[in-house]
Design a protein around this motif. Structure first.
Motif, PDB file in Angstrom:
ATOM      1  N   ALA A 200       1.951 -61.243  30.871  1.00 49.05           N
ATOM      2  CA  ALA A 200       1.446 -60.783  29.447  1.00 49.05           C
ATOM      3  C   ALA A 200       1.098 -62.200  28.540  1.00 49.05           C
ATOM      4  O   ALA A 200       2.044 -62.852  28.382  1.00 49.05           O
ATOM      5  N   ALA A 201      -0.062 -61.959  28.124  1.00 45.36           N
ATOM      6  CA  ALA A 201      -0.506 -63.483  27.436  1.00 45.36           C
ATOM      7  C   ALA A 201      -0.731 -63.003  25.756  1.00 45.36           C
ATOM      8  O   ALA A 201      -1.059 -61.839  25.440  1.00 45.36           O
ATOM      9  N   GLN A 202      -0.626 -64.114  25.032  1.00 45.41           N
ATOM     10  CA  GLN A 202      -1.039 -64.207  23.807  1.00 45.41           C
ATOM     11  C   GLN A 202      -2.600 -64.486  23.974  1.00 45.41           C
ATOM     12  O   GLN A 202      -3.113 -65.179  24.984  1.00 45.41           O
ATOM     13  N   GLY A 203      -3.165 -64.046  23.075  1.00 42.02           N
ATOM     14  CA  GLY A 203      -4.867 -64.309  23.023  1.00 42.02           C
ATOM     15  C   GLY A 203      -5.440 -64.202  21.770  1.00 42.02           C
ATOM     16  O   GLY A 203      -5.360 -63.768  20.771  1.00 42.02           O
ATOM     17  N   GLY A 204      -6.531 -65.146  21.678  1.00 42.85           N
ATOM     18  CA  GLY A 204      -7.366 -65.339  20.461  1.00 42.85           C
ATOM     19  C   GLY A 204      -6.809 -66.436  19.445  1.00 42.85           C
ATOM     20  O   GLY A 204      -6.316 -67.371  19.813  1.00 42.85           O
ATOM     21  N   ARG A 205      -7.473 -66.391  18.444  1.00 40.12           N
ATOM     22  CA  ARG A 205      -7.267 -67.405  17.099  1.00 40.12           C
ATOM     23  C   ARG A 205      -6.361 -66.927  16.308  1.00 40.12           C
ATOM     24  O   ARG A 205      -6.388 -65.871  15.846  1.00 40.12           O
ATOM     25  N   HIS A 206      -5.146 -67.675  16.298  1.00 43.55           N
ATOM     26  CA  HIS A 206      -4.020 -67.226  15.349  1.00 43.55           C
ATOM     27  C   HIS A 206      -3.790 -67.983  14.033  1.00 43.55           C
ATOM     28  O   HIS A 206      -4.478 -69.005  13.868  1.00 43.55           O
ATOM     29  N   PRO A 207      -3.112 -67.128  13.105  1.00 43.05           N
ATOM     30  CA  PRO A 207      -3.010 -67.697  11.992  1.00 43.05           C
ATOM     31  C   PRO A 207      -2.487 -69.139  11.778  1.00 43.05           C
ATOM     32  O   PRO A 207      -2.722 -69.794  10.753  1.00 43.05           O
ATOM     33  N   ASN A 208      -1.756 -69.701  13.007  1.00 46.43           N
ATOM     34  CA  ASN A 208      -1.027 -71.191  12.849  1.00 46.43           C
ATOM     35  C   ASN A 208      -2.277 -71.994  13.229  1.00 46.43           C
ATOM     36  O   ASN A 208      -1.949 -73.166  13.225  1.00 46.43           O
ATOM     37  N   GLY A 209      -3.482 -71.710  13.591  1.00 47.79           N
ATOM     38  CA  GLY A 209      -4.593 -72.595  14.002  1.00 47.79           C
ATOM     39  C   GLY A 209      -4.747 -72.491  15.349  1.00 47.79           C
ATOM     40  O   GLY A 209      -5.730 -73.091  15.648  1.00 47.79           O
ATOM     41  N   ARG A 210      -3.880 -72.117  16.047  1.00 51.81           N
ATOM     42  CA  ARG A 210      -3.950 -72.397  17.601  1.00 51.81           C
ATOM     43  C   ARG A 210      -4.513 -71.022  18.289  1.00 51.81           C
ATOM     44  O   ARG A 210      -4.917 -70.054  17.524  1.00 51.81           O
ATOM     45  N   ALA A 211      -5.541 -71.436  19.302  1.00 54.06           N
ATOM     46  CA  ALA A 211      -6.180 -70.459  20.145  1.00 54.06           C
ATOM     47  C   ALA A 211      -5.605 -70.554  21.415  1.00 54.06           C
ATOM     48  O   ALA A 211      -5.068 -71.476  22.247  1.00 54.06           O
ATOM     49  N   THR A 212      -5.408 -69.218  21.942  1.00 54.43           N
ATOM     50  CA  THR A 212      -4.606 -68.794  23.277  1.00 54.43           C
ATOM     51  C   THR A 212      -5.504 -68.162  24.119  1.00 54.43           C
ATOM     52  O   THR A 212      -6.608 -67.525  23.594  1.00 54.43           O
ATOM     53  N   TYR A 213      -5.293 -68.278  25.469  1.00 52.09           N
ATOM     54  CA  TYR A 213      -6.280 -67.905  26.440  1.00 52.09           C
ATOM     55  C   TYR A 213      -6.524 -66.327  26.868  1.00 52.09           C
ATOM     56  O   TYR A 213      -7.581 -65.953  27.152  1.00 52.09           O
ATOM     57  N   GLY A 214      -5.265 -65.573  26.546  1.00 50.20           N
ATOM     58  CA  GLY A 214      -5.381 -64.143  26.926  1.00 50.20           C
ATOM     59  C   GLY A 214      -5.289 -63.953  28.631  1.00 50.20           C
ATOM     60  O   GLY A 214      -4.704 -64.568  29.327  1.00 50.20           O
ATOM     61  N   HIS A 215      -6.101 -63.131  28.841  1.00 52.81           N
ATOM     62  CA  HIS A 215      -6.325 -62.907  30.542  1.00 52.81           C
ATOM     63  C   HIS A 215      -4.953 -62.284  31.103  1.00 52.81           C
ATOM     64  O   HIS A 215      -4.824 -62.829  31.953  1.00 52.81           O
TER      65      HIS A 215
END
Length: 275
Positions: free
Chosen positions: A206-221
């Motif tokens: 289970a993944a984090q995905g998208g552009r987060h408020p902390n400025g990071r971007a995660t992959y999803g999928h």
């Protein structure tokens, strides 16, 4: 058994993250999931250590965990919080994964063992160990006819942990994560399929995905992989969502019969330089 991987885009407000999670768990339950896994840093995805210290709640009587326990009971479902930060006495945090049973009781928890400490050319040194303290024990728990093996994100790069879990009876390996986009594109599918193949186990990620408020971007999928290494379900994007797949215990037995790698593993001495 049907299982669900919950994909999120967590931010800095624990209550807002909980509000985003609730309908996703409801959707998983409506699709018949008996077990739902959320991503790493479900309740808060911190911008800095100071911001984390300001909002991270103690493990005992944790407000978001208390509500998630209620949701597990409401939906008669195992709910596995992929991870959240837990303050420790030494000023650091545990990156802790928590499983609730269908009765809402806490069934097990696991603290992330492998921490990412690296010096990367052109970038500042990254020291996860400056903020988090590593766990020291592998963990399994019963899920009806399956045995769940716990891990978190960076753990997936260390096959020995998964071999240990499988030898302890695990046939479903949980990998909640917050993978960066570059490493996700390069390694996400390959590493997760390898962990399934070498242990003859199901893997749910289970993944984090998208552009987060902390400025990071995660992959999803987010993925579910069968014991033969086939991707049987995937969210092919980085947006919040619910991924449901059905698992068959016989698939584990068949994979391990066809390739008995766990049974055939041999002890050996460390390598010695010759010549």
């Amino acid at each position: 058994m049907k299982v669900a991987a919950i994909q999120m885009c967590s931010g800095l407000d624990p209550e807002a993250n909980l509000a985003a999670l609730e309908p996703l768990l409801s959707a998983a339950a409506e699709q018949g999931a008996r077990y739902a896994l959320t991503p790493e840093v479900t309740t808060i995805f911190p911008e800095s250590r100071e911001q984390l210290r300001a909002v991270a709640a103690p493990f005992e009587r944790h407000p978001q965990l208390a509500r998630i326990a209620e949701l597990a009971r409401l939906h008669n479902m195992f709910v596995h919080v992929g991870s959240l930060p837990v303050p420790l006495a030494d000023g650091r945090f545990a990156n802790r994964s928590v499983l609730f049973g269908p009765d809402g009781a806490q069934a097990a928890f696991y603290d992330k063992i492998h921490l990412f400490d690296a010096d990367i050319a052109g970038l500042d040194a990254y020291r996860e160990s400056a903020t988090y303290r590593a766990g020291e024990r592998a963990v399994t728990a019963k899920l009806d006819d399956f045995t769940l093996g716990f891990s978190i994100c960076y753990d997936m790069r260390f096959p020995r942990l998964y071999n240990s879990l499988a030898n302890a009876g695990a046939d479903l390996l949980a990998v909640p994560a917050a993978f960066t986009v570059p490493t996700g594109k390069a390694h996400w599918h390959v590493l997760l399929r390898a962990r399934a193949i070498e242990t003859g186990s199901y893997v749910i990620a289970a993944a984090q995905g998208g552009r987060h408020p902390n400025g990071r971007a995660t992959y999803g999928h987010s993925l579910v992989i069968d014991p033969w290494g086939r991707v049987i379900a995937e969210l092919e994007h980085d947006r919040p969502g619910v991924l449901v797949a059905e698992l068959d215990p016989e698939a584990v037995r068949e994979a391990r019969r066809r390739v008995p790698a766990l049974a055939n593993a041999a002890e050996f001495a460390p390598p010695a330089l010759q010549g």
